[in-house]
Scaffold this motif. Structure first.
Motif, PDB file in Angstrom:
ATOM      1  N   GLN A 192       0.848  -1.188   0.000  1.00 58.64           N
ATOM      2  CA  GLN A 192       0.000   0.000   0.000  1.00 58.64           C
ATOM      3  C   GLN A 192       0.888   1.244   0.000  1.00 58.64           C
ATOM      4  OE1 GLN A 192      -3.440  -0.185  -0.194  1.00 58.64           O
ATOM      5  NE2 GLN A 192      -2.953  -2.363  -0.490  1.00 58.64           N
ATOM      6  N   PRO A 193       0.324   2.411  -0.344  1.00 53.72           N
ATOM      7  CA  PRO A 193       1.137   3.634  -0.398  1.00 53.72           C
ATOM      8  C   PRO A 193       1.819   3.940   0.939  1.00 53.72           C
ATOM      9  CG  PRO A 193      -0.995   3.993  -1.435  1.00 53.72           C
ATOM     10  CD  PRO A 193      -1.065   2.649  -0.765  1.00 53.72           C
ATOM     11  N   VAL A 194       3.015   4.491   0.835  1.00 56.36           N
ATOM     12  CA  VAL A 194       3.771   4.952   2.002  1.00 56.36           C
ATOM     13  C   VAL A 194       3.947   6.457   1.868  1.00 56.36           C
ATOM     14  CG1 VAL A 194       5.962   4.863   3.244  1.00 56.36           C
ATOM     15  CG2 VAL A 194       4.957   2.759   2.313  1.00 56.36           C
ATOM     16  N   GLU A 195       3.593   7.183   2.928  1.00 60.20           N
ATOM     17  CA  GLU A 195       3.609   8.645   2.888  1.00 60.20           C
ATOM     18  C   GLU A 195       4.589   9.180   3.928  1.00 60.20           C
ATOM     19  OE1 GLU A 195      -0.393   9.137   3.881  1.00 60.20           O
ATOM     20  OE2 GLU A 195      -1.162   8.276   2.005  1.00 60.20           O
ATOM     21  N   VAL A 196       5.409  10.142   3.497  1.00 63.20           N
ATOM     22  CA  VAL A 196       6.354  10.803   4.388  1.00 63.20           C
ATOM     23  C   VAL A 196       5.958  12.271   4.480  1.00 63.20           C
ATOM     24  CG1 VAL A 196       8.780  11.287   4.889  1.00 63.20           C
ATOM     25  CG2 VAL A 196       8.147   9.230   3.591  1.00 63.20           C
ATOM     26  N   ALA A 197       5.896  12.806   5.697  1.00 65.22           N
ATOM     27  CA  ALA A 197       5.516  14.209   5.884  1.00 65.22           C
ATOM     28  C   ALA A 197       6.478  14.864   6.864  1.00 65.22           C
ATOM     29  CB  ALA A 197       4.083  14.318   6.391  1.00 65.22           C
ATOM     30  N   LEU A 198       6.800  16.130   6.587  1.00 66.61           N
ATOM     31  CA  LEU A 198       7.620  16.930   7.489  1.00 66.61           C
ATOM     32  C   LEU A 198       6.729  18.000   8.097  1.00 66.61           C
ATOM     33  CD1 LEU A 198      10.330  17.808   8.706  1.00 66.61           C
ATOM     34  CD2 LEU A 198      10.718  19.163   6.627  1.00 66.61           C
TER      35      LEU A 198
END
Length: 399
Positions: free
Chosen positions: A309-315
């Protein structure tokens, strides 16, 4: 060694001269005499002290001796105190019967026989002191029993920990052997294949394209071995308190863009997408190599256990903190497992076969805490997992 406190005696009489006279008769070494001029004063003393015996004047204004005795018998603290009634009334008033009925051990008539009074005090003081000595012995035995139970519990806990440590050691050695054997076997087989080609004079097997593939395969296996060794060295440094940082000026959004770009081919191989939301640049005084180590570990885990499934990175940038959030949409982690996965040698569960030594999250959390930050998890079964790396925003220290 226990230092015995003085044995306390109570005398109650509304006439000061009677208190003085009785005090002179019953006082002695190791005794402390308390005098009360009324039943009310006596009650206040009885609530403050533990008495070996009490001499109560029968005829007092207000609360008389019998009323005071009734109150004493109705209270747990004073119920067992031996009471001796003292009276100047004639024997024809039959105070003896009423006194014994009130629970007294004796009734004395004035003028008092000093020798008889001293004898009674000696007997009851001795009984009280024996009772107190027995009580202290029982308390000491109970304390010793509790200490013994606590020591036994500590020994049992230590034995459990030792057994767990031995089990973990055996499992660790097994994992190390397995994880090291895989790249070493590949390198060994590659070496043997090349040796065979050389022995046969088949130089065509070493063309430019073939050599490039060989070097790439060798590099992957060597990097796998280096990562395993680095993880073991980091654990050793953590446990010996020698894990140190080399901080410098780091810009996080650029670092994240580079890491996401580098890991995108791995995401494609894993069958998922990898996206980044880091529009706001943020800089701080951190160890860039160690921050990379944490983020790469979080991303690698998300790609491995995220169920394609999608992997999301956020700062996320705040006034005093910068947060890097890595979210997957995989099966999630049960509440009882959420702290356990940060322990050393704990490996992921799920459809993927666990790989590595199970040290990544343990080392990552330690690295976050050395930065005076934190690494936490937000997850629920069926709802995916979000790992949150929080780093304090600080300027470089003054030279």
């Amino acid at each position: 060694m226990h230092v015995a406190s003085p044995t306390k005696l109570l005398i109650v009489d509304d006439l000061p001269e009677n208190l003085q006279a009785l005090n002179a008769v019953i006082r002695g070494d190791g005794r402390q005499v308390f005098a009360a001029g009324s039943g009310e004063e006596a009650l206040a003393l009885l609530l403050q002290h533990d008495f070996a015996m009490a001499f109560l004047d029968v005829q007092m204004p207000g609360m008389d001796g019998f009323e005071l005795a009734e109150l004493m018998r109705g209270t747990e603290k004073t119920r067992q105190i031996p009471i001796v009634f003292v009276t100047a009334a004639g024997k024809e008033l039959n105070y003896s019967f009423k006194g014994y009925e009130a629970g007294a051990v004796d009734v004395l008539y004035k003028p008092l026989d000093a020798r008889a009074v001293k004898g009674k005090v000696q007997v009851f003081v001795a009984l009280y002191e024996q009772r107190e000595a027995t009580r202290r012995q029982v308390e000491a035995l109970e304390l010793a029993r509790q200490q013994q139970e606590a020591t036994l519990a500590e020994l049992n806990a230590a034995q459990v920990q030792l057994q767990r440590a031995l089990t973990m050691r055996d499992e660790f050695m097994s994992m190390v052997s397995h994880e090291m054997r895989t790249p070493l076997n590949t390198l060994y087989l590659e070496t043997q294949l090349r040796k065979m080609q050389l022995e046969r004079g088949n130089m065509a097997a070493f063309g430019a394209e073939q050599l490039q593939r060989m070097v790439a395969r060798d590099d992957r296996q060597i990097q796998s071995i280096i990562r395993l060794i680095d993880d073991m060295l980091d654990v050793s440094r953590i446990r010996s308190g020698k894990l140190s940082l080399r901080p410098g000026w780091v810009e996080l959004s650029g670092l994240l863009r580079r890491l996401v770009h580098d890991l995108t081919p791995q995401a494609i191989t894993a069958g998922c997408t990898l996206t980044l939301e880091a529009a706001t640049p943020v800089s701080g005084w951190w160890d860039e190599f160690r921050i990379e180590q944490i983020v790469v570990n979080l991303l690698t885990n998300a790609l491995r256990y995220g169920g394609q499934q999608p992997v999301e990175v956020a700062l996320v940038v705040e006034q005093e903190w910068a947060r890097i959030e890595v979210r997957d949409h995989g099966p999630g982690i049960a509440p009882e497992q959420q702290e356990k996965i940060f322990e050393p040698y704990e490996r992921g569960v799920g459809n993927e076969v666990p790989s590595g030594l199970g040290l990544g999250l343990y080392i990552s959390r330690e690295l976050a805490e050395v930065h005076e930050g934190s690494l936490t998890l937000r997850s629920a079964p069926g709802a995916g997992s979000t790992f949150i790396l929080a780093l304090p925003r600080r300027d470089a220290p003054p030279l």
